[in-house]
Scaffold this motif. Structure first.
Motif, PDB file in Angstrom:
ATOM      1  N   SER A 188      79.016  49.218  17.645  1.00 36.57           N
ATOM      2  CA  SER A 188      79.972  50.510  18.589  1.00 36.57           C
ATOM      3  C   SER A 188      80.173  49.083  19.535  1.00 36.57           C
ATOM      4  CB  SER A 188      79.381  51.002  19.606  1.00 36.57           C
ATOM      5  OG  SER A 188      79.867  51.375  20.481  1.00 36.57           O
ATOM      6  N   LYS A 193      73.279  51.672  20.165  1.00 38.95           N
ATOM      7  CA  LYS A 193      74.149  53.254  21.037  1.00 38.95           C
ATOM      8  C   LYS A 193      73.186  53.680  20.814  1.00 38.95           C
ATOM      9  CE  LYS A 193      77.193  55.412  20.315  1.00 38.95           C
ATOM     10  NZ  LYS A 193      78.939  56.290  20.846  1.00 38.95           N
ATOM     11  N   PRO A 194      72.326  54.094  19.535  1.00 42.42           N
ATOM     12  CA  PRO A 194      71.625  55.206  19.645  1.00 42.42           C
ATOM     13  C   PRO A 194      70.024  54.909  19.894  1.00 42.42           C
ATOM     14  CG  PRO A 194      72.549  54.230  17.604  1.00 42.42           C
ATOM     15  CD  PRO A 194      73.067  53.478  18.439  1.00 42.42           C
ATOM     16  N   ASP A 221      75.720  60.791  18.860  1.00 41.14           N
ATOM     17  CA  ASP A 221      75.974  60.201  19.831  1.00 41.14           C
ATOM     18  C   ASP A 221      75.926  61.936  20.934  1.00 41.14           C
ATOM     19  OD1 ASP A 221      78.426  61.274  19.209  1.00 41.14           O
ATOM     20  OD2 ASP A 221      79.295  59.142  19.928  1.00 41.14           O
ATOM     21  N   SER A 259      79.369  63.595  25.558  1.00 39.86           N
ATOM     22  CA  SER A 259      78.815  62.890  24.357  1.00 39.86           C
ATOM     23  C   SER A 259      77.734  61.386  24.751  1.00 39.86           C
ATOM     24  CB  SER A 259      79.489  62.966  23.680  1.00 39.86           C
ATOM     25  OG  SER A 259      80.949  62.302  24.192  1.00 39.86           O
ATOM     26  N   ASP A 315      79.720  57.426  25.082  1.00 32.94           N
ATOM     27  CA  ASP A 315      80.400  56.381  24.648  1.00 32.94           C
ATOM     28  C   ASP A 315      80.398  55.218  25.356  1.00 32.94           C
ATOM     29  OD1 ASP A 315      81.602  57.922  22.217  1.00 32.94           O
ATOM     30  OD2 ASP A 315      82.682  58.834  23.573  1.00 32.94           O
TER      31      ASP A 315
END
Length: 259
Positions: free
Chosen positions: A13, A19-20, A100, A238, A240
């Motif tokens: 990302s 991120k996960p 996300d 969410s 980001d």
């Protein structure tokens, strides 16, 4: 009629690598999303579809199920189809849950699953919520500043989507008059054959203009049933960026766990 929920989770990302696996209030974000999807009514199986062994191993260690998918998948829709094929799943309904979105309530996922179960004629379904006036006003102000966050949808009397946009639609000639505004929630349910057909189509003009994958379905004549739902007082957010993860953690501390 079995329902398979697939959670696409890509490691790379630009704004938030890995991120996960981000820790949010003591749990990995992908673990939170998997747990929520597993708690949704009407969902029979939940699988994380990833392109990285670090995510695969983390999900498995946490008690979830994951499958490796092709790194060449360009988006979550392609990854969901790739996962379905690799799993050799015979599920008739596929729910694509964003990896996300750790604050999406399980009943929203369940509403989409139950809508597709109840009417076998439907090819695709997605949820939306009615915006209260103050939230609509805030969204319009943000859009006027150039924000691309938030998508709205308009639908016909049969509840099939007519258009999705990063702008606020419909346009109001007179403030406060006319139809309410409905915000789209980025969650999709498909018949397996619909998912296959959708991925087989090339990106379409409106899709490329708005950067909204669901417009490919509409431009190719695939109807999308809009499922009206609500968050029952829960906050939506969410992830980001790392700052978003902190915001979500604060919301969880304030409102409690969803499941």
């Amino acid at each position: 009629m079995s329902v398979l929920a697939i959670i696409p989770a890509r490691y790379g990302s630009t704004r938030y690598p890995g991120k996960p696996l981000a820790q949010i209030a003591g749990k990995m974000m992908i673990e939170r999303v998997w747990t929520i999807a597993a708690a949704a009514s009407g969902v029979d199986r939940v699988v994380v579809a990833t392109d990285d062994t670090r995510i695969l191993d983390a999900v498995t260690a946490a008690g979830g199920e994951a499958v490796m998918t092709d790194e060449a998948c360009r988006n979550g829709t392609e990854r969901a189809l790739d996962a379905m094929k690799r799993l050799n799943s015979d599920a008739e309904i596929i729910i694509n849950v964003q990896g996300d979105a750790p604050l999406i309530p399980p009943w929203v996922i369940g509403d989409v699953a139950e809508t597709l179960r109840a009417d076998t004629r439907l090819q695709m379904a997605t949820p939306a919520v009615e915006l209260p006036p103050e939230t609509e006003e805030r969204m319009r102000a943000d859009k006027a500043k150039g924000s691309a966050s938030g998508t709205t949808v308009v639908f016909n009397k049969a509840m099939d989507a007519m258009y999705f946009s990063k702008n606020v639609i419909p346009f109001r000639r007179k403030p406060g008059a006319g139809m309410p505004v409905f915000q789209h929630i980025g969650l999709y349910g498909y018949r397996r054959e619909t998912l296959e057909t959708l991925v087989s189509h090339e990106p379409t003009p409106f899709e490329l203009t708005e950067s909204l994958e669901q417009l490919r379905a509409l431009e190719n004549g695939i109807p999308i049933r809009v499922v009206l739902t609500d968050y029952r007082g829960r906050s939506a957010w969410s992830v980001d960026t790392p700052e978003d993860a902190e915001r979500v953690a604060d919301i969880i501390m304030r409102e409690g766990e969803l499941v």
